[in-house]
Design an enzyme around this catalytic site. Structure first.
Site, PDB file in Angstrom:
ATOM      1  N   ASP A   1      22.074  23.419  -2.303  1.00  0.00           N
ATOM      2  CA  ASP A   1      21.093  23.228  -3.483  1.00  0.00           C
ATOM      3  C   ASP A   1      19.522  23.258  -3.012  1.00  0.00           C
ATOM      4  OD1 ASP A   1      21.200  20.794  -2.773  1.00  0.00           O
ATOM      5  OD2 ASP A   1      20.988  19.842  -4.254  1.00  0.00           O
TER       6      ASP A   1
ATOM      7  N   GLU B   1      28.733  26.306   8.415  1.00  0.00           N
ATOM      8  CA  GLU B   1      27.600  26.201   9.233  1.00  0.00           C
ATOM      9  C   GLU B   1      27.606  26.094  10.555  1.00  0.00           C
ATOM     10  OE1 GLU B   1      26.531  24.110   5.307  1.00  0.00           O
ATOM     11  OE2 GLU B   1      28.191  23.867   6.745  1.00  0.00           O
TER      12      GLU B   1
ATOM     13  N   HIS C   1      21.283  12.795  -3.049  1.00  0.00           N
ATOM     14  CA  HIS C   1      22.283  13.051  -1.984  1.00  0.00           C
ATOM     15  C   HIS C   1      22.042  13.976  -0.811  1.00  0.00           C
ATOM     16  CE1 HIS C   1      21.183  16.599  -4.372  1.00  0.00           C
ATOM     17  NE2 HIS C   1      21.962  17.298  -3.602  1.00  0.00           N
ATOM     18  N   HIS C   2      22.901  14.082   0.233  1.00  0.00           N
ATOM     19  CA  HIS C   2      22.659  14.517   1.215  1.00  0.00           C
ATOM     20  C   HIS C   2      21.516  13.638   2.388  1.00  0.00           C
ATOM     21  CE1 HIS C   2      25.089  17.651  -0.012  1.00  0.00           C
ATOM     22  NE2 HIS C   2      24.160  18.642  -0.247  1.00  0.00           N
TER      23      HIS C   2
ATOM     24  N   GLY D   1      29.568  25.861  26.535  1.00  0.00           N
ATOM     25  CA  GLY D   1      31.077  25.850  26.709  1.00  0.00           C
ATOM     26  C   GLY D   1      31.612  25.258  25.200  1.00  0.00           C
TER      27      GLY D   1
ATOM     28  N   ASP E   1      44.277  31.464  22.261  1.00  0.00           N
ATOM     29  CA  ASP E   1      44.853  31.039  21.058  1.00  0.00           C
ATOM     30  C   ASP E   1      44.378  29.657  20.676  1.00  0.00           C
ATOM     31  OD1 ASP E   1      46.159  29.850  22.871  1.00  0.00           O
ATOM     32  OD2 ASP E   1      48.262  30.525  22.615  1.00  0.00           O
TER      33      ASP E   1
ATOM     34  N   ASN F   1      48.674  32.110  25.168  1.00  0.00           N
ATOM     35  CA  ASN F   1      49.423  31.450  26.092  1.00  0.00           C
ATOM     36  C   ASN F   1      49.365  30.075  25.889  1.00  0.00           C
ATOM     37  OD1 ASN F   1      46.895  30.663  26.104  1.00  0.00           O
ATOM     38  ND2 ASN F   1      46.217  31.515  28.186  1.00  0.00           N
TER      39      ASN F   1
ATOM     40  N   GLY G   1      48.207  27.239  24.146  1.00  0.00           N
ATOM     41  CA  GLY G   1      47.422  26.151  24.183  1.00  0.00           C
ATOM     42  C   GLY G   1      46.090  26.256  24.871  1.00  0.00           C
TER      43      GLY G   1
ATOM     44  N   GLU H   1      41.821  23.278  29.577  1.00  0.00           N
ATOM     45  CA  GLU H   1      41.909  21.753  29.838  1.00  0.00           C
ATOM     46  C   GLU H   1      43.170  21.384  30.673  1.00  0.00           C
ATOM     47  OE1 GLU H   1      39.281  20.677  28.647  1.00  0.00           O
ATOM     48  OE2 GLU H   1      38.674  21.650  26.763  1.00  0.00           O
TER      49      GLU H   1
END
Length: 573
Positions: free
Chosen positions: A38, A60, A123-124, A421, A452, A479, A481, A485
């Site tokens: 708004d 966003e 608000h916000h 990253g 994925d 692959n 996951g 990591e």
């Protein structure tokens, strides 16, 4: 009775929103990303009046990623969010753009100047009357921050902010209160284009630095050129190619610099990333007695865990704001002018040119008897699939590291987010890049390579691609996951697992007909070869979604070594 224009003192009264969006159009923006709220709705009404199209992303964060990708292709982009909830959702994307030197104009629709003055409980907000808190959060990740609170200065603020965005190649933050969106400013200024020329060097200082550099260059026995990301971000790619053409010196790129150099040139030697490099590249770069390093960003992922084995005594570093010759720094001397004079003044009779390694696709030597698609086989295979002018977007993880092994045709533009990253960045960036190519009427395919796990974070942006009739090719590497990591820590840990989606079904869920999107599931090399050589597939008649299945624990060499270095760094007390 005085004319209204004379009363206002304005020769061509123009609404603030119209002024801002006209300037954006003048500097190359054609589509504006964001999410309505708004506090920005009135200003959004002005977009079509100024020749701009509204993209409308699903959130966003994705819009920020898309604006990042758009700017990398078009040279500038714009993002509109609403106060608080909207801008904070985008702040991660803007931090990434700041980190990676991407020029994005972030416009935040905010409460009126009266509401701010009175500290109204709106608000916000945080409910404490502080209307500057979110701008303060954005300040450290913005090259310029301006609050359009006074009509007398707004036009000048906008012009200054946009210039800073382009010259510094970093995001800027513009706070547009609701009661300012339709205030009048001097539209006569719009007749004069913005001065976007980069700052020039002091001629005497520039000449001195050039003489110093040429002295070392002429004395070197085996000099090379190493090109990094800021050569692209700060607009010296043309100068780099002129230098390569003039000298025939071996030229290498870093992972972040991939795509900055025409890889079909005979003197192109490959990707240097320290220990992650091929043996011949590593040997040639690290045994050079002079490295002309252009636009370097020596981050951990860009150097395979800080594994460069080069000496500053053998380096000349060219940056957007300064030059470093060995251990002597010359602040305020910009690389563009220096590179231009080096090209003009280098004495080829005094220059020693020792050839570098020849880069091949590597597909033959990577052939294996098994039918499984491996990382080692896949990335060299992509070399022959690519065409001139393609836009290649790679996600942090296997794709960012695997693309090192892909040889590009001429004029391929590579988009990656090696330094920041942020997982999922590439999906939004691919949308923005594809839209920028369309807006610029470029004859370019947009190719996305994403894992994925990463894809699951921002998959909704495929719906935005469909909404705008974009036709990228999306390769989702299945692959099982978060591979990057797993390699850093927790190979079999539950937190690195994902649920297995039926990825190709998403295009139907997002409303695409068979004509608007095509989908493929690829599990063998033969299937992939057939797909990559299919004429219709290559022609990109629609959005094309490809599931490519690879082994769970397989990863490119560069990723394995960088992950090991990250694990060691994380473990240090």
């Amino acid at each position: 009775m005085l004319d209204i224009k004379e009363q206002s003192g304005l020769l061509e009264p123009t609404d603030v929103s119209e002024y801002l969006f006209t300037r954006l159009y003048q500097i190359g923006v054609r589509s504006v990303h964001g999410v309505p709220g708004d506090y920005n709705l009135v200003s959004l009404d002005y977009l079509p009046r100024c020749g701009l199209s509204w993209v409308g992303s699903v959130n966003e964060l994705n819009a920020g990623y898309a604006a990042d990708g758009y700017a990398r292709v078009k040279g500038i982009s714009a993002l509109i969010t609403t106060f608080g909830v909207g801008e904070l959702s985008a702040i991660n994307a803007m931090a990434g753009a700041y980190s990676e030197h991407i020029p994005v104009v972030h416009i935040v629709g905010c409460p009126s100047t009266i509401a701010q003055r009175d500290g109204m409980l709106l608000h916000h907000t945080l409910g404490n009357g502080d209307f500057n808190v979110f701008a303060n959060m954005n300040a450290p990740i913005s090259a310029e921050l301006c609050k359009l609170n006074n009509p007398a200065s707004i036009a000048a603020q906008i012009d200054h902010c946009l210039r800073e965005c382009i010259i510094k190649s970093r995001p800027v933050y513009i706070m547009l209160p609701t009661d300012m969106a339709q205030k009048k400013v001097e539209g006569l200024r719009l007749r004069a284009p913005l001065d976007l020329s980069p700052p020039s060097n002091d001629p005497d200082r520039e000449d001195y630095v050039v003489e110093v550099i040429l002295k070392y260059l002429h004395a070197a026995r085996n000099p090379i050129i190493l090109v990094d990301a800021c050569a692209v971000r700060h607009g010296v790619v043309e100068e780099v190619h002129d230098l390569v053409d003039r000298t025939n010196l071996p030229v290498f790129v870093t992972p972040m610099g991939k795509g900055a150099v025409n890889e079909t040139r005979p003197s192109y030697g490959g990707v240097y990333a320290g220990e992650g490099s091929s043996a011949d590249v590593k040997d040639r770069v690290e045994n050079s007695d002079l490295i002309l390093s252009i636009g370097a960003i020596k981050s951990d992922f860009n150097t395979t865990g800080f594994s460069y084995r080069t000496s500053q005594l053998n380096s000349i570093d060219f940056h957007s704001t300064h030059i470093v010759v060995r251990y002597s720094e010359y602040p305020g001397v910009f690389m563009k002018g220096v590179l231009q004079k080096i090209v003009q003044r280098v004495d080829l009779d005094q220059l020693s040119t020792v050839p570098g390694p020849t880069v091949m696709s590597g597909i033959e030597e990577n052939e294996e008897p098994r039918d499984v698609i491996t990382q080692k086989w896949f990335w060299p295979r992509i070399s022959s699939f690519l065409k001139e002018n393609d836009i290649v977007v790679t996600e942090t993880g296997t794709a960012n590291f695997g693309i090192w092994e892909t040889k590009f045709p001429a004029n391929v533009k590579a988009l990656s987010q090696v330094l920041w990253g942020s997982i999922g960045w590439s999906v939004g960036a691919a949308q923005g890049a594809c839209l920028a190519a369309k807006d610029g009427e470029m004859d370019s395919r947009t190719l996305l390579f994403v894992g994925d796990g990463s894809f699951q974070l921002t998959c909704q942006e495929v719906s935005t691609m469909l909404r705008h009739g974009l036709k990228p090719i999306l390769f989702v590497i299945c692959n099982d996951g978060f591979t990057i990591e797993r390699l850093i820590h927790g190979m079999d840990a539950e937190y690195n697992d994902i649920i297995k989606w039926k990825f190709t079904d998403l295009v139907s869920v997002f409303g695409a007909s068979e004509k608007e999107a095509r989908k493929f599931q690829i599990k063998t090399r033969d299937e992939l070869n057939q797909l990559l050589t299919n004429e219709e597939f290559n022609a990109c008649p629609a959005l094309q979604f490809v599931e490519v299945y690879m082994p769970r624990d397989d990863a490119p060499k560069g990723l394995v070594m960088t992950a090991e270095a990250s694990a060691r760094s994380n473990a240090k007390a």
